[in-house]
Design a protein around this motif. Structure first.
Motif, short mmCIF file in Angstrom:
data_model
loop_
_atom_site.label_atom_id
_atom_site.label_comp_id
_atom_site.label_asym_id
_atom_site.label_seq_id
_atom_site.Cartn_x
_atom_site.Cartn_y
_atom_site.Cartn_z
N GLN A 132 0.91 -1.01 0.18
CA GLN A 132 -0.06 -0.08 0.08
C GLN A 132 1.00 1.16 0.09
O GLN A 132 1.58 1.21 0.90
CB GLN A 132 -1.00 -0.08 1.27
CG GLN A 132 -1.94 0.84 1.26
CD GLN A 132 -3.10 0.21 0.17
OE1 GLN A 132 -2.81 -0.61 -0.54
NE2 GLN A 132 -4.45 0.78 0.43
N LEU A 133 0.43 2.12 -0.99
CA LEU A 133 1.31 3.49 -0.97
C LEU A 133 0.55 4.57 -0.17
O LEU A 133 -0.67 4.70 0.04
CB LEU A 133 1.42 3.85 -2.29
CG LEU A 133 2.15 3.04 -3.35
CD1 LEU A 133 2.00 3.61 -4.65
CD2 LEU A 133 3.65 2.91 -2.89
N THR A 134 1.63 5.31 0.62
CA THR A 134 0.90 6.46 1.40
C THR A 134 0.57 7.55 0.23
O THR A 134 1.17 7.39 -1.00
CB THR A 134 1.94 6.94 2.40
OG1 THR A 134 3.13 7.39 1.73
CG2 THR A 134 2.23 5.76 3.24
N ALA A 135 0.18 8.43 0.68
CA ALA A 135 -0.35 9.68 -0.12
C ALA A 135 1.13 10.39 -0.55
O ALA A 135 1.08 10.87 -1.62
CB ALA A 135 -1.23 10.77 0.70
N ALA A 136 1.89 10.50 0.13
CA ALA A 136 3.25 11.07 -0.07
C ALA A 136 3.90 10.46 -1.10
O ALA A 136 4.51 10.92 -2.11
CB ALA A 136 4.07 11.21 1.14
N ASP A 137 3.96 9.07 -0.95
CA ASP A 137 4.65 8.24 -1.99
C ASP A 137 3.93 8.33 -3.45
O ASP A 137 4.64 8.33 -4.50
CB ASP A 137 4.65 6.73 -1.69
CG ASP A 137 5.55 6.50 -0.50
OD1 ASP A 137 6.45 7.59 -0.20
OD2 ASP A 137 5.40 5.53 0.31
N ALA A 138 2.43 8.44 -3.18
CA ALA A 138 1.81 8.35 -4.53
C ALA A 138 2.18 9.66 -5.38
O ALA A 138 2.19 9.65 -6.55
CB ALA A 138 0.42 8.32 -4.39
#
Length: 86
Positions: A2-8
């Motif tokens: 699962q990607l975090t919002a920052a990673d996305a």
């Protein structure tokens, strides 16, 4: 995974940068780039007689006052090569 919002957000930024780089590369190819500058793609090798005649012709044009930049464009060679021959 699962990607975090920052990673996305970072991935989207990387993708947008890559797309702009690809677009710029496509524009350079459309313009011609360095390889097609002046319409010369292949190098010309002059033989001894041709080279001496070419050198004499260049020297005569230079004596007549023709700028080196104009000669280089006209004959499809670099200005430094004209000075080297001269």
């Amino acid at each position: 995974m699962q990607l975090t919002a920052a990673d996305a957000a970072q991935l989207k930024k990387i993708i947008s940068i890559a797309q702009t780089l690809l677009e710029k590369a496509g524009e350079k190819e459309a313009k011609g780039g360095r390889a097609a500058a002046g319409g010369r793609n292949a190098r010309i090798r002059r033989s001894g007689k041709d080279l001496s005649a070419f050198r004499k012709m260049l020297k005569a044009e230079r004596k007549a006052g023709v700028p080196v930049a104009d000669l280089a464009r006209k004959h499809g060679i670099s200005p430094s090569y004209i000075y080297q021959l001269g």
